[in-house]
Scaffold this motif. Structure first.
Motif, short mmCIF file in Angstrom:
data_model
loop_
_atom_site.label_atom_id
_atom_site.label_comp_id
_atom_site.label_asym_id
_atom_site.label_seq_id
_atom_site.Cartn_x
_atom_site.Cartn_y
_atom_site.Cartn_z
N ASN A 137 0.80 -1.22 0.00
CA ASN A 137 0.00 0.00 0.00
C ASN A 137 0.84 1.27 0.00
N LEU A 138 2.16 1.16 0.10
CA LEU A 138 3.02 2.34 0.15
C LEU A 138 3.53 2.71 -1.24
N HIS A 139 3.59 4.01 -1.50
CA HIS A 139 4.13 4.52 -2.76
C HIS A 139 5.58 4.90 -2.53
N ASP A 162 -0.72 12.31 -3.12
CA ASP A 162 -1.17 12.90 -1.86
C ASP A 162 -1.05 11.82 -0.80
N GLY A 163 -0.52 12.17 0.35
CA GLY A 163 -0.40 11.18 1.42
C GLY A 163 0.48 11.64 2.55
N VAL A 185 5.63 6.63 1.00
CA VAL A 185 4.46 7.47 1.25
C VAL A 185 3.23 6.59 1.35
N LYS A 186 2.42 6.84 2.37
CA LYS A 186 1.13 6.17 2.49
C LYS A 186 0.11 7.03 1.78
N PRO A 187 -0.37 6.59 0.59
CA PRO A 187 -1.29 7.41 -0.19
C PRO A 187 -2.64 7.57 0.52
N GLU A 188 -3.29 8.70 0.23
CA GLU A 188 -4.63 8.94 0.80
C GLU A 188 -5.69 8.30 -0.06
#
Length: 171
Positions: free
Chosen positions: A92-94, A145-146, A168-171
């Motif tokens: 789930n992380l970018h 975004d995140g 980054v954890k995306p929103e």
């Protein structure tokens, strides 16, 4: 001449599509991408030798490799929290990656605060760092975004093309 960010977008689009080969030619510059099972090969021919140094002439980019779960596990050990499911969390992380070989700088000048740190919220056009290549300071944007989960490199560290810089954890 295409910008590095535009070339990265083209690589993503070709990689996600069903086409096997893509060629783009403009003003004496040529970009050719070929997919070969699980590998995308990108080459660029330019009439400007100084620009060829910014982007490798031939670069093999692995297609959709899962990121190592070691970084999440180390972060969990430091905070004392056990990860629920490392593979699910990592998927789930970018990753914000370096678009070029250069030196990573976390702040615009040595005496100012860093652009972002773990826990900061970013938008897709937020500047997260600078990568210096050949005395050119290139601002790197978040792309999503995140929330910044982890900074993977240290200030002043040399980075490679495609090297992950942030998670980054995306929103």
């Amino acid at each position: 001449m295409l910008k590095v960010q535009e070339i990265r977008e083209l690589i993503k689009l070709v990689d996600q599509s069903s086409i096997d080969e893509f060629v783009y030619e403009i003003d004496g510059s040529k970009i050719q991408m070929k997919k070969n099972n699980s590998t995308t090969i990108v080459s660029q021919v330019s009439s400007f030798p100084q620009e060829a140094d910014l982007i490798p002439a031939v670069k093999t980019v692995p297609a959709a490799q899962p990121a190592p779960a070691v970084q999440v596990q180390e972060a969990a050990l430091e905070t004392g929290k056990a990860p629920v499911n490392e593979a699910a969390v990592q998927a789930n992380l970018h990753k914000i990656t370096s678009p070029m070989v250069g030196t990573f700088y976390a702040s615009p000048t040595p005496d100012t605060d860093v652009y972002v740190k773990a826990g900061d919220r970013v938008s897709k056009d937020s500047i997260v760092c600078i990568v210096e290549a050949m005395k050119l300071f290139n601002e790197i944007e978040a792309e999503v975004d995140g929330e910044i989960v982890e900074v993977l490199v240290k200030n002043g560290q040399l980075v490679e093309y495609g090297q992950p810089l942030f998670l980054v954890k995306p929103e």
